[in-house]
Scaffold this motif. Structure first.
Motif, PDB file in Angstrom:
ATOM      1  N   TYR A 199       4.690   0.071  -8.825  1.00  0.00           N
ATOM      2  CA  TYR A 199       3.324  -0.251  -8.440  1.00  0.00           C
ATOM      3  C   TYR A 199       3.217  -1.655  -7.848  1.00  0.00           C
ATOM      4  O   TYR A 199       2.606  -1.855  -6.809  1.00  0.00           O
ATOM      5  CB  TYR A 199       2.392  -0.110  -9.649  1.00  0.00           C
ATOM      6  N   LEU A 240       4.947   9.140  -5.864  1.00  0.00           N
ATOM      7  CA  LEU A 240       4.367   8.058  -5.068  1.00  0.00           C
ATOM      8  C   LEU A 240       2.930   8.472  -4.765  1.00  0.00           C
ATOM      9  O   LEU A 240       2.686   9.487  -4.117  1.00  0.00           O
ATOM     10  CB  LEU A 240       5.156   7.815  -3.790  1.00  0.00           C
ATOM     11  N   HIS A 241       1.999   7.705  -5.266  1.00  0.00           N
ATOM     12  CA  HIS A 241       0.571   8.062  -5.257  1.00  0.00           C
ATOM     13  C   HIS A 241      -0.172   7.244  -4.203  1.00  0.00           C
ATOM     14  O   HIS A 241       0.204   6.103  -3.918  1.00  0.00           O
ATOM     15  CB  HIS A 241      -0.002   7.786  -6.649  1.00  0.00           C
ATOM     16  N   PRO A 242      -1.244   7.790  -3.625  1.00  0.00           N
ATOM     17  CA  PRO A 242      -2.038   7.033  -2.651  1.00  0.00           C
ATOM     18  C   PRO A 242      -2.563   5.700  -3.185  1.00  0.00           C
ATOM     19  O   PRO A 242      -2.874   4.801  -2.398  1.00  0.00           O
ATOM     20  CB  PRO A 242      -3.182   7.984  -2.314  1.00  0.00           C
ATOM     21  N   SER A 252       0.842  -1.196   0.000  1.00  0.00           N
ATOM     22  CA  SER A 252       0.000   0.000   0.000  1.00  0.00           C
ATOM     23  C   SER A 252       0.884   1.256   0.000  1.00  0.00           C
ATOM     24  O   SER A 252       2.100   1.184   0.228  1.00  0.00           O
ATOM     25  CB  SER A 252      -0.898   0.016   1.243  1.00  0.00           C
ATOM     26  N   PHE A 253       0.257   2.366  -0.212  1.00  0.00           N
ATOM     27  CA  PHE A 253       0.924   3.672  -0.167  1.00  0.00           C
ATOM     28  C   PHE A 253       1.640   3.845   1.172  1.00  0.00           C
ATOM     29  O   PHE A 253       2.822   4.209   1.214  1.00  0.00           O
ATOM     30  CB  PHE A 253      -0.133   4.759  -0.373  1.00  0.00           C
ATOM     31  N   LYS A 283       5.627   4.112   2.016  1.00  0.00           N
ATOM     32  CA  LYS A 283       6.167   5.262   2.731  1.00  0.00           C
ATOM     33  C   LYS A 283       6.993   4.820   3.943  1.00  0.00           C
ATOM     34  O   LYS A 283       8.038   5.400   4.230  1.00  0.00           O
ATOM     35  CB  LYS A 283       5.041   6.205   3.167  1.00  0.00           C
ATOM     36  N   ARG A 285       0.266  13.097  -4.124  1.00  0.00           N
ATOM     37  CA  ARG A 285       1.510  12.381  -4.433  1.00  0.00           C
ATOM     38  C   ARG A 285       2.681  12.953  -3.648  1.00  0.00           C
ATOM     39  O   ARG A 285       2.639  14.091  -3.189  1.00  0.00           O
ATOM     40  CB  ARG A 285       1.805  12.445  -5.934  1.00  0.00           C
ATOM     41  N   GLY A 288      -0.708   3.620  -4.625  1.00  0.00           N
ATOM     42  CA  GLY A 288       0.433   2.703  -4.577  1.00  0.00           C
ATOM     43  C   GLY A 288       1.380   2.826  -5.751  1.00  0.00           C
ATOM     44  O   GLY A 288       2.444   2.221  -5.759  1.00  0.00           O
TER      45      GLY A 288
END
Length: 153
Positions: free
Chosen positions: A72, A45-47, A3-4, A8, A26, A49
Motif C-alpha cells: 500500500y 492489487l486494488h483501485p 496510485s493504482f 500497474k 482487483r 492502491g
C-alpha cells in the motif's frame, strides 16, 4: 503513495507477469514460469492502491499467513525491488543443492566412494555402481560415517 494506475504501470514493465482480473476491481499478477507451487506473484492489487507481493523470503513479521507483503505505501523503487526479488525467488524450486553436486569419501583403508546429488536424491557410488540412495544429505552422511567413510580432504 503510488496510485493504482502507477502501480500497474510499474508492474507492466515485468513482461513475464500475466494480469488477471479478480473481484471488486482487483487484479492479480501471475508468474507462469514459477518453479514453486505458487504462481500468483502479486495479489489483490486494488483501485485504492492496496495490494500484496509474494515475499516469503523476507524475514518479517509484516507478512500475511500466505507469505505476502503489503505494498500500500510502497515507493516505486521498493515495488520494483520486491517484484524482482519475488521473481528470483519463484525461479528457484527451493532446492539448495545443485544437480551433479559431488563429494568424495574415503575409508581408513583407502577405499573411496562418491556421493552425488541426482534427481533430488543423494546417491552413493562405489566404483561407478550404485551402492545406496538417500532422500537427504544427512541420511547419506550418516550411512557413510557408519560404514567408516569420511569426506576426503
Amino acid at each position: 503513495m503510488l496510485s493504482f494506475e502507477e502501480k500497474k504501470q510499474i508492474i507492466a514493465r515485468f513482461t513475464a507477469l500475466e494480469e488477471k482480473e479478480v473481484s471488486l476491481g482487483r487484479v492479480n499478477y501471475h508468474y507462469p514460469e514459477s518453479k514453486r507451487e505458487k504462481s500468483i506473484l502479486i495479489k489483490h492489487l486494488h483501485p485504492n492502491g492496496n495490494g500484496y507481493v509474494y515475499a516469503p523470503y523476507l524475514d518479517s513479521d509484516t507478512l500475511d499467513k500466505q507469505g505476502y507483503f503489503n505494498i500500500y505505501n510502497a515507493k516505486e523503487f521498493e515495488l520494483v525491488e520486491l517484484i524482482e526479488a519475488a521473481i528470483s525467488y519463484m525461479d528457484r524450486d527451493g532446492d539448495i543443492f545443485e544437480e551433479g553436486q559431488k563429494f568424495t569419501y574415503q575409508s581408513d583403508s583407502g577405499e573411496t566412494l562418491e556421493l552425488i546429488y541426482e534427481n533430488k536424491m543423494w546417491i552413493v557410488y562405489a566404483a561407478g555402481n550404485v551402492e545406496a540412495v538417500f532422500k537427504t544429505l544427512e541420511a547419506a552422511e550418516s550411512y557413510l560415517a557408519d560404514e567408516g567413510f569420511f569426506v576426503e580432504n
